[in-house]
Design a protein around this motif. Sequence first.
Motif: not given
Length: 379
Positions: A325-330
């Motif tokens: 989820v965090t990587a998707r935002g990045w």
Amino acid sequence: MSPLLEHLLVAAIVTAAAVYATWAVMPKARRLRLVTALAAFPPTAAPASRVLQRWRTAQGCAGCASGHASDRVSDRASDRATGAALAVAVVFAALFSAAASGTAAAQSGTAVTVVDDTGARVTLAGPARRIVSLSPGATELLFSAGAGDRIVATITGADEPAAARGIERIGDANALVFPRLRELKPDVVVVWKDLVTPRILESLAQMKLPVYTVTLRRFEDLPRSVRRLGVLAGTTAAAEEEARAIERKVAALPSRAAAPDQRVYYMMLDSPLYTVGSRHLVDDAILRCGGRNIFDDIDFPAPIVEFKDIRERNPEVIVMTAPPVTARGWRERWQPFKEVAAVRDARVFAFQDPRLDRMGPSAIGAVEGLCATLARGRR
């Protein structure tokens, strides 16, 4: 077991053996008088009376007549032998006890000097029995060195191996509970070079606590660090065994690329932009996977960089070490910057394996996954 407890146990066993040997050479009449005397002594009256009653029941009047002439003659004839046996037994017990005490004192009082990973000499009064580890990687290394049971406290994130999760936490790399640290009375504090704040180091110096520093640059440094920690904690045999096992695992890793074919940006955090420098195992792992860390010229484990520097160095692959989820935002935040080759060619990949970030021996097992991620950028 501590040297003091070992000494007390040995002394108790030797004393018991001496008493038994003395009892064994006593004539029956002398034994009877001894038990009769103990029966009149309040602390030993009850058990001695029971022994005396059983003796009398078994022997009858003849056993009770300690004043019979034959018994008295036998008793007098053996007094010297009994006294000699008792003296020898007592002297033997005393000598053995003194030797054990001297050995324990020598073991606990022998100074230990070890050169840490930075080349600094650390001297302790004896092998470290109480260790505070201020790094997840250092905690894992201590377990590998056979010193896991010596760690009395560590920091958040130190969760490898599983046994480390039960160790008390006294803060993180940026802030510690210093009153608790003082109460723990550690023999040494183990830190990771440049991964603990200068303020913490200053506080440790003010508390006059010995500090041992760990630092790694290549996977080959792991077994060397384990051996040094084994010397620090007095667990050299266990450390040597594990160091050899680590060496075999390192030997099985891919060789470093002589001509890397990918420029790689390893993104550890987005704000601020944390990455890895040349003093991080990830740098070595990237090279073994055929790539080159675009910040390998920074002699620091986890430097903060500017976005303009990333754009200028133009990575061909961006590896984001974050949950999905965090990587998707990045990844979405990268999309406007098509001038960066990795963004233009859709080579921005998520990769999460805390073993590499922690930099303990388990990091070796994470290299394969990183290589597989970078291989996606070559398709």
